[in-house]
Design a protein around this motif. Structure first.
Motif, short mmCIF file in Angstrom:
data_model
loop_
_atom_site.label_atom_id
_atom_site.label_comp_id
_atom_site.label_asym_id
_atom_site.label_seq_id
_atom_site.Cartn_x
_atom_site.Cartn_y
_atom_site.Cartn_z
N PRO A 147 1.04 -1.24 -0.08
CA PRO A 147 0.22 0.15 -0.20
C PRO A 147 1.38 1.51 0.06
O PRO A 147 1.60 1.16 0.65
N PRO A 148 0.50 2.34 -0.90
CA PRO A 148 1.22 3.69 -0.46
C PRO A 148 1.25 4.43 0.70
O PRO A 148 3.20 4.71 0.50
N GLY A 149 0.38 4.05 1.47
CA GLY A 149 0.33 4.78 2.71
C GLY A 149 1.18 3.77 3.54
O GLY A 149 0.92 4.07 5.08
N LEU A 150 1.43 2.73 3.66
CA LEU A 150 1.82 2.09 4.55
C LEU A 150 3.02 2.56 5.72
O LEU A 150 4.53 3.12 4.91
N PHE A 151 2.75 2.05 6.84
CA PHE A 151 3.73 3.46 7.39
C PHE A 151 3.40 4.31 8.05
O PHE A 151 4.13 5.27 8.94
N CYS A 152 2.89 5.42 7.46
CA CYS A 152 2.89 6.52 7.04
C CYS A 152 1.95 7.28 8.42
O CYS A 152 0.37 6.90 9.00
N GLY A 153 2.29 7.89 9.50
CA GLY A 153 1.97 8.48 10.40
C GLY A 153 1.62 7.21 12.15
O GLY A 153 0.85 7.46 12.19
N VAL A 154 2.95 6.31 11.41
CA VAL A 154 2.69 5.65 12.72
C VAL A 154 3.17 6.39 13.96
O VAL A 154 4.35 6.44 14.03
N ARG A 155 2.85 5.90 15.03
CA ARG A 155 3.39 6.52 16.71
C ARG A 155 4.42 5.56 16.62
O ARG A 155 4.16 4.22 17.31
N TRP A 156 5.51 5.50 16.65
CA TRP A 156 6.86 4.05 16.70
C TRP A 156 6.89 4.34 18.39
O TRP A 156 6.89 5.66 18.60
N SER A 157 8.31 3.23 18.37
CA SER A 157 7.63 2.79 20.06
C SER A 157 6.86 3.94 21.43
O SER A 157 7.00 3.66 22.20
#
Length: 199
Positions: A147-157
């Motif tokens: 998906p083109p938006g994969l992981f966009c905006g993920v709040r890591w940790s």
């Protein structure tokens, strides 16, 4: 069907790897732990049912490193956030089913990986959740585009990492497999050590 396990690895330099754990036990012991944990994990994960590839960072140093087993192929992670780097791996190895794991999860075994690939038989994507709201594995079926938006905006940790990631998968059908704990701090290290001793 080709299957690939990508293991995300950083060179185990004190102060550059497992810094949260390092604040609890010291940067040198934390780097030592990561180095030996990673090498043990790689030994456990090798299996004729899939290929193991090392995604290394920093790129040039990781490709030339003597720390990791020489017989396992390596690929540079490249620049950017964790999401940028994992998305790059998913696109680079899209000719088969792929699972990405971190190297700081002592509980991973071959059975966990097998169940993740098996889940891709009925789903488009798979995650292995962690008790802190993150995840230790993510995988995609070869037949589905990243998906083109994969992981966009993920709040890591944070406790939102898994939910945020799921929201970026679009219409992909998502399966969940075993919950495993990663090691961020001393409490995690104690709990995973106790679990290993009990099994």
């Amino acid at each position: 069907m080709k299957r690939t396990v990508i293991v995300m690895l950083k060179e185990p330099h004190p102060g550059r790897v497992k810094t949260r754990l390092g604040r609890d036990i010291g940067m040198v012991p934390a780097a030592w732990w990561f180095r030996h944990q990673s090498r043990a994990l790689l030994r456990r994960l090798e299996d004729p049912r899939w290929s193991v590839v090392l995604a290394v960072s920093p790129d040039a140093e990781g490709l030339a490193s003597r720390v990791w087993p020489h017989h396992l192929p390596r690929t540079p992670q490249g620049a950017g956030s964790l999401g940028d780097r994992m998305r790059r791996m998913l696109r680079r190895f899209k000719d088969g089913d792929i699972c990405i794991v971190g190297a700081d999860i002592p509980g991973i075994g071959r059975d966990h990986i097998f169940r993740a690939f098996r889940a891709l038989g009925r789903a488009d994507a798979v995650v292995g959740p962690a008790p802190d709201g993150g995840y230790w594995l993510i995988g995609l079926k070869a037949a589905r585009a990243v998906p083109p938006g994969l992981f966009c905006g993920v709040r890591w940790s944070t406790e939102h990492a898994l939910c945020d990631t799921a929201a970026t998968l679009g219409d992909l059908r998502l399966a969940h497999v075993d919950e495993l704990r990663d090691v961020d701090g001393l409490d995690d290290l104690r709990m995973t050590t106790q679990h290993v001793r009990a099994t």
